[in-house]
Motif scaffolding. Structure first.
Motif, PDB file in Angstrom:
ATOM      1  N   ALA A 190     -49.958  34.639 -17.162  1.00 34.58           N
ATOM      2  CA  ALA A 190     -50.425  33.255 -17.267  1.00 34.58           C
ATOM      3  C   ALA A 190     -49.675  32.346 -16.296  1.00 34.58           C
ATOM      4  CB  ALA A 190     -50.248  32.758 -18.707  1.00 34.58           C
ATOM      5  N   LEU A 215     -48.041  36.437 -20.987  1.00 35.78           N
ATOM      6  CA  LEU A 215     -47.374  35.177 -20.662  1.00 35.78           C
ATOM      7  C   LEU A 215     -46.900  35.165 -19.207  1.00 35.78           C
ATOM      8  CD1 LEU A 215     -45.287  34.618 -23.929  1.00 35.78           C
ATOM      9  CD2 LEU A 215     -47.382  33.438 -23.239  1.00 35.78           C
ATOM     10  N   THR A 240     -44.722  28.827 -19.880  1.00 41.52           N
ATOM     11  CA  THR A 240     -45.606  29.631 -20.720  1.00 41.52           C
ATOM     12  C   THR A 240     -44.837  30.342 -21.836  1.00 41.52           C
ATOM     13  OG1 THR A 240     -45.442  31.563 -19.252  1.00 41.52           O
ATOM     14  CG2 THR A 240     -47.221  29.989 -18.813  1.00 41.52           C
ATOM     15  N   GLN A 286     -43.460  30.355 -15.480  1.00 39.86           N
ATOM     16  CA  GLN A 286     -43.390  31.257 -16.625  1.00 39.86           C
ATOM     17  C   GLN A 286     -42.466  30.726 -17.713  1.00 39.86           C
ATOM     18  OE1 GLN A 286     -42.437  34.687 -14.341  1.00 39.86           O
ATOM     19  NE2 GLN A 286     -44.578  35.131 -13.884  1.00 39.86           N
TER      20      GLN A 286
END
Length: 236
Positions: A200, A197, A178, A175
């Motif tokens: 993701a 995010l 991202t 993370q």
């Protein structure tokens, strides 16, 4: 005349280096949440400063400390479980006795904090709490399934579910990758973007995990006359 040692084939040397680079890369990615966790423990031990963003940790420090310790052990020792040289030794099974319980502590404490901490708007967003709960349950469930699988000698299932559980646990490391580009370009993300995010990071990890599972050669089944391992060890 003394015989000269035969150098290993180039393909074998390449495989050895690849086997070492994978756990090294995972450890490097794990250092992000591990260092952040160590800083949090140091902050709690030092008594402050207390802000609106961290007040929940000072009000109830036990869950976050359990989460940090469990995650640290799970991520660092779990990364070493990817090393082929170690998987072929008894160390793999012995360290699994620490890795699996540590992963359960990490997942269950994450669920507890999601349910009972008063999360500020800067660390939550639409659906993020539900996503955290689902992934915490999936991580804990994966470890339990992996434990049951290795008890009955099903190495393939054991490996697959421990890889998935590790991918979820490593989400905090991915993370950062991202969030960083977005923050540099657009600044602090909105709650909706924050949720996307976060998702993701977990999604990338789980996608890579499925690729690893499908490309890994199928392990040979344990012989029926061989006693089963007493405890689970991830990533056999």
């Amino acid at each position: 005349m003394t015989s000269q040692p035969i150098a290993p084939p180039r393909t074998a040397r390449r495989a050895t280096w690849r086997g070492r680079l994978i756990p090294a890369g995972l450890i490097a990615l794990s250092l992000v949440p591990v260092v952040a966790g160590a800083a949090r423990v140091s902050q709690l031990a030092g008594g402050g400063p207390v802000t609106a963003a961290n007040a929940r940790f000072f009000d109830s420090p036990a869950p976050v400390i359990v989460h940090i310790i469990g995650s640290t052990v799970f991520l660092l020792l779990g990364a070493l479980q990817f090393a082929p040289e170690l998987r072929r030794r008894a160390w793999h099974r012995r360290s699994g006795r620490l890795v699996a319980p540590a992963g359960l502590l990490s997942a269950l404490s994450a669920a507890w904090m999601t349910l009972f901490y008063d999360l500020p708007s800067t660390v939550t967003g639409p659906g993020l709490s539900a996503l955290r709960l689902v992934l915490a349950a999936a991580m804990a469930g994966g470890i339990v399934v992996a434990f049951a699988a290795i008890r009955r000698g099903d190495v393939r299932t054991h490996r697959a579910w421990m890889v998935r559980a590790y991918a979820i646990g490593l989400g905090a490391g991915t993370q950062v990758l991202t969030f960083l580009p977005w923050t540099l370009v657009a600044g602090t993300p909105s709650p909706v973007v924050h949720t996307l995010l976060m998702a993701a990071g977990w999604g990338i990890n789980l996608a890579v995990a499925e690729i690893v599972i499908r490309r890994s050669p199928g392990p040979r089944a344990r012989r029926a006359d061989r006693p089963s391992a007493p405890t689970a060890a991830p990533l056999s």
